[in-house]
Motif scaffolding. Structure first.
Motif, short mmCIF file in Angstrom:
data_model
loop_
_atom_site.label_atom_id
_atom_site.label_comp_id
_atom_site.label_asym_id
_atom_site.label_seq_id
_atom_site.Cartn_x
_atom_site.Cartn_y
_atom_site.Cartn_z
N SER A 1 0.79 -1.22 0.00
CA SER A 1 0.00 0.00 0.00
C SER A 1 0.82 1.28 0.00
O SER A 1 0.28 2.35 -0.21
N VAL A 2 2.12 1.20 0.27
CA VAL A 2 2.94 2.41 0.26
C VAL A 2 4.09 2.25 -0.71
O VAL A 2 4.68 1.17 -0.80
N MET A 3 4.41 3.32 -1.39
CA MET A 3 5.62 3.32 -2.21
C MET A 3 6.35 4.61 -1.98
O MET A 3 5.77 5.69 -2.02
N VAL A 4 7.66 4.48 -1.73
CA VAL A 4 8.50 5.67 -1.62
C VAL A 4 9.49 5.61 -2.77
O VAL A 4 10.23 4.65 -2.90
N VAL A 5 9.44 6.62 -3.64
CA VAL A 5 10.38 6.66 -4.77
C VAL A 5 11.46 7.68 -4.45
O VAL A 5 11.18 8.87 -4.29
N MET A 6 12.70 7.21 -4.31
CA MET A 6 13.81 8.11 -4.02
C MET A 6 14.30 8.75 -5.32
O MET A 6 14.24 8.13 -6.37
N ASP A 7 14.83 9.95 -5.23
CA ASP A 7 15.34 10.67 -6.41
C ASP A 7 14.32 10.60 -7.55
O ASP A 7 14.65 10.26 -8.69
N ALA A 8 13.09 10.89 -7.21
CA ALA A 8 11.99 10.70 -8.16
C ALA A 8 12.18 11.48 -9.45
O ALA A 8 11.68 11.09 -10.51
N GLU A 9 12.93 12.59 -9.40
CA GLU A 9 13.12 13.40 -10.61
C GLU A 9 13.91 12.64 -11.67
O GLU A 9 13.98 13.04 -12.82
N ARG A 10 14.54 11.55 -11.25
CA ARG A 10 15.31 10.76 -12.18
C ARG A 10 14.46 9.87 -13.09
O ARG A 10 14.95 9.20 -13.97
N PHE A 11 13.18 9.80 -12.78
CA PHE A 11 12.31 8.89 -13.55
C PHE A 11 11.39 9.68 -14.47
O PHE A 11 11.03 10.81 -14.17
N GLY A 12 11.03 9.06 -15.58
CA GLY A 12 10.11 9.71 -16.51
C GLY A 12 8.67 9.61 -16.02
O GLY A 12 8.37 8.86 -15.09
N VAL A 13 7.80 10.37 -16.63
CA VAL A 13 6.40 10.40 -16.22
C VAL A 13 5.75 9.01 -16.32
O VAL A 13 5.13 8.54 -15.36
N SER A 14 5.92 8.36 -17.46
CA SER A 14 5.31 7.04 -17.63
C SER A 14 5.87 6.05 -16.64
O SER A 14 5.16 5.21 -16.11
#
Ligand code: ADP
Ligand code: MG
Length: 726
Positions: free
Chosen positions: A588-601
């Motif tokens: 139920s939880v997701m933490v994405v680190m350095d999220a700016e490194r990933f594309g929108v899709s």
């Protein structure tokens, strides 16, 4: 006589050899090398009244050029800076060029030698009391006595060609000028009636005007013609493929009453959504026909595409055939194997104790299977005992032999190309039915260009009872925010839920694959191998933390995924190997680190891993991106909506053409040059209609030999790309 295929050397001129070495081998290559843009002579500025931020185009002589090195703090590597002063006749402007690779820096130094003349265009900034252009567009001209003299040789509309240090735009322009004089005829891919209906100039005029325009109107007319040509050739190829398919005969797979599909439907633990039912009917009907189905199934993340595919596969098995499910990653193949086996229960234990009499078997075939397991799986595939075969691209290998392959399902199409689909379908005795699935919505134009031989279905709704997912952007620098994120994970786990933590890197030593990233990002990215033990010993001390990434063995990956799926791991710290398809409803939880490194899709896909059950989901996008950065805008867009179709528009607007089309369509010189699948929907649509109509009249393209040749060339280049991809 100099024709389209004649070697460039035959054109003559002092630069022909250079141009050949540049990669433009034939006259055709050369003339199809069209200007990237044009500069109007009248737009050359006199840098008299300058304002910061102005877009400036100047013409002048390089009076100083010096290369300096500096140390990039983040990559700890050497970088280069070329500092150039240009005299425009009335004033001086400083130019600065930054390079991160020795080769590029070398190239730059040679190109910008003192004494050279050039055009420089860019945005003006103010630095230490000087006006400066940073990394301006550059076009060099041969030396002359004075600025005014050099300017004389410049045409009113100056074509700017993609060039290199050894071949200047100027050299290309000279050789092209000669070629246009001596070339005898231009290949014409358009039937005359189409040309007239579209109101296009003839092909010779188009080439003359694109290279040597006297007005903008000529540029526009030329580009319109050449663009249409590209669209028409692509669409003619696709129309021919469709026509071939229509005339292909295959075994109808009509199934049988009371078979595996009926038994499976009877025990489904949920109701199919309306969309699943509709698409399911469509697919089953097509399987029952004597023509191979070629269908693209687009469906939002979590919309339940697997069930649709599984039902189709069971129909084929009920008809005595086999079905192959091709997944892009090992983790996903393993999961499909696991869930399909579980969903089928005793129906998947054919020939075993406790299985049903007419049950089948589900085989798993991946690249890293042990020798014994592999042998067993291959045997099941070859004998036909495995009705369903799940695998990665290992399925494409020569040695894999099916008994009677009736259906190929490709999951998450964006990782597979046309030719890979073809490789698998080649394994069937009669042409198999093909179902391609993707959660990345494909814009209509791309669908028409790249997947033009597929029909499309769309699953828009999610199964009911799906929980909300809240998405929040978490600034990493803000005190307390990250601690709060870890606390949320502890709370969710205390309620019996599970969590993902996603990192952009496996280990801290991994080099940054993105050397172009700017200096302001000079900081370490979080890595799985570091963060997992850190969390286990710190913020998530009491919890069971495991890690998952692409460098682990297949067995290890499978074990970790199984432990996570069964609930014996609370927190999975992972790379994007979980990006597509992974399905653990209890998470139920997701933490994405350095999220700016990933594309929108990619973020949308990642987030799709939570909120799959009835538990409200929370997705935290942790970022150190500054307040004004475009990355932050992207993250805000992801946080703002869960509509994949909406996000794909945001994504497209930010990506470059090549990323959209994939290597196959963009990597080659012979592919699209002028046509943009992002903006030329109109042209593509009209060309599609015209090409289809023409093919109906002239199925072998005998009336337009140049079109037949161009279509053949396009087909060959696609094949060549496939071979290169290995
Ligand atoms: P995707 O389309 O992203 O591949 P999946 O096929 O993995 O989605 O399905 C997501 C989850 O939804 C799975 O756990 C699946 O069992 C479940 N599911 C599929 N269809 C339905 C339905 N009609 N009602 C409830 N749950 C469903
Ligand atoms: Mg899926």
């Amino acid at each position: 006589m100099i024709s389209w295929d004649t070697k460039v050397a035959a054109v003559g001129g002092k630069d022909a050899k250079k141009v050949d070495r540049f990669g433009l081998r034939t006259v055709g290559d050369l003339l199809q090398h069209v200007p990237r843009r044009y500069i109007r002579k009248g737009d050359i500025d006199d840098p008299g009244s300058l304002r910061e931020g102005d877009h400036l185009t100047v013409f002048g002589c390089i009076v100083a050029s010096e290369q300096k090195t500096w140390q990039d703090k983040r990559t700890r590597r050497t970088a280069w800076r070329q500092e150039v002063v240009v005299d425009t006749g009335t004033s001086r402007v400083d130019l600065t060029f930054f390079d991160r690779q020795a080769g590029m820096a070398d190239w730059r130094r040679k190109k910008l030698e003192t004494g050279g003349y050039g055009l420089f265009a860019g945005q003006l900034s103010r630095w230490r009391d000087h006006w400066q252009l940073t990394n301006p567009d550059t076009q060099m001209y041969p030396p002359a006595d004075e600025v005014a003299d050099a300017m004389q040789g410049v045409p009113d509309l100056i074509p700017v060609y993609p060039a290199s240090s050894s071949v200047q735009s100027w050299d290309l322009q000279e050789t092209i000028k000669l070629a246009l004089v001596v070339v005898d005829g231009f290949p014409d891919v358009l039937p005359e009636d189409v040309r007239r209906a579209e109101d296009l100039v003839d092909v010779g005029t188009a080439y003359r005007w694109v290279h040597q325009p006297e007005s903008w109107a000529q540029v526009v007319a030329a580009r319109k013609r050449l663009k249409y040509d590209e669209a028409f050739v692509t669409q003619a190829l696709l129309a021919r493929r469709r026509a071939t398919l229509e005339h292909t005969v295959t075994s109808p797979r009509t199934g049988r009453a009371g078979g595996l599909l009926d038994q499976f439907d009877a025990r489904l633990p949920f109701e199919l959504t309306a969309g699943q039912r509709e698409v399911g009917e469509e697919v089953l009907a097509e399987l029952g026909q004597g023509r191979p189905m070629h269908r693209l199934l687009q469906g939002e993340v979590g919309s339940g595409k697997t069930v649709v595919a599984l039902r189709a596969m069971l129909r084929v098995v009920d008809s005595g055939g086999q079905a192959a499910l091709l997944a892009p990653t090992e983790v996903l193949a393993q999961q499909h194997h696991r869930t399909i086996t579980a969903m089928l229960g005793d129906l998947a234990r054919g020939g075993e104790l406790g299985g049903t009499a007419d049950g089948t078997r589900v085989a798993l075939l991946t690249g890293s299977l042990g020798a014994a397991a592999r042998k067993r799986a291959m045997l099941d595939v070859t004998s036909g005992e495995a009705g369903i075969v799940v695998g990665t691209h290992a399925l494409l290998e020569d040695r894999v032999d099916f008994s009677d392959l009736g259906l190929v399902v490709v999951d998450e199409q964006h990782r597979f190309g046309v030719e890979q689909r073809a490789a698998l379908t080649a394994k069937a005795g009669t042409p198999p039915h093909v179902l391609v699935m993707t959660a990345t919505p494909i814009p209509r134009t791309v669908a028409m260009t790249v997947f033009g031989d597929l029909d499309t279905s769309t699953l828009r709704e999610l199964p009911s009872g799906r929980a909300e997912v809240q998405t929040i952007v978490v600034p990493e620098q803000a005190p307390g925010w990250l601690d709060r994120a870890w606390q949320r994970i502890r709370e969710e786990v205390a309620r019996g839920r599970q969590a993902y933590v996603v990192c952009a890197r496996i280990s801290a030593e991994d080099t940054d694959p993105d050397p172009g990233a700017d200096e302001s990002e000079a900081r370490q990215l979080h890595a799985v191998e570091q963060l997992a033990p850190d969390l286990a010993a710190g913020a998530l001390q009491q919890l069971r933390v495991a890690s998952l990434h692409g460098r682990m063995s297949a067995d290890a990956k499978e074990r970790v995924m199984q432990d996570f799926a069964s609930g014996s791991v609370d927190v999975l710290v992972s790379t994007t190997v979980i990006e597509v398809g992974v399905d653990v409803p209890n998470a139920s939880v997701m933490v994405v680190m350095d999220a700016e490194r990933f594309g929108v899709s990619q973020l949308h896909q990642l987030r799709g891993r939570i909120g799959r059950g009835s538990h409200v989901g929370l997705c935290l996008l942790v970022t150190a991106a500054g307040a004004a950065s475009p990355s932050l805008e992207r993250l805000a867009a992801v946080a703002g909506t869960r509509d994949g179709f909406e996000l794909s528009r945001v994504d497209l607007a930010q990506r470059r053409e090549g990323d959209v089309l994939g290597k196959q369509q963009s990597g080659r010189r012979s592919s699209l040059r002028m046509l943009s699948v992002l903006t030329d929907e109109d042209v593509i649509g009209r060309a599609r209609e015209a090409a289809t109509a023409h093919l109906a009249r002239d199925p072998r393209l005998e009336q337009v030999p140049d079109l037949a040749a161009a279509v053949r060339a396009l087909e060959e280049s696609e094949r060549a790309d496939f071979l290169e991809m290995g």
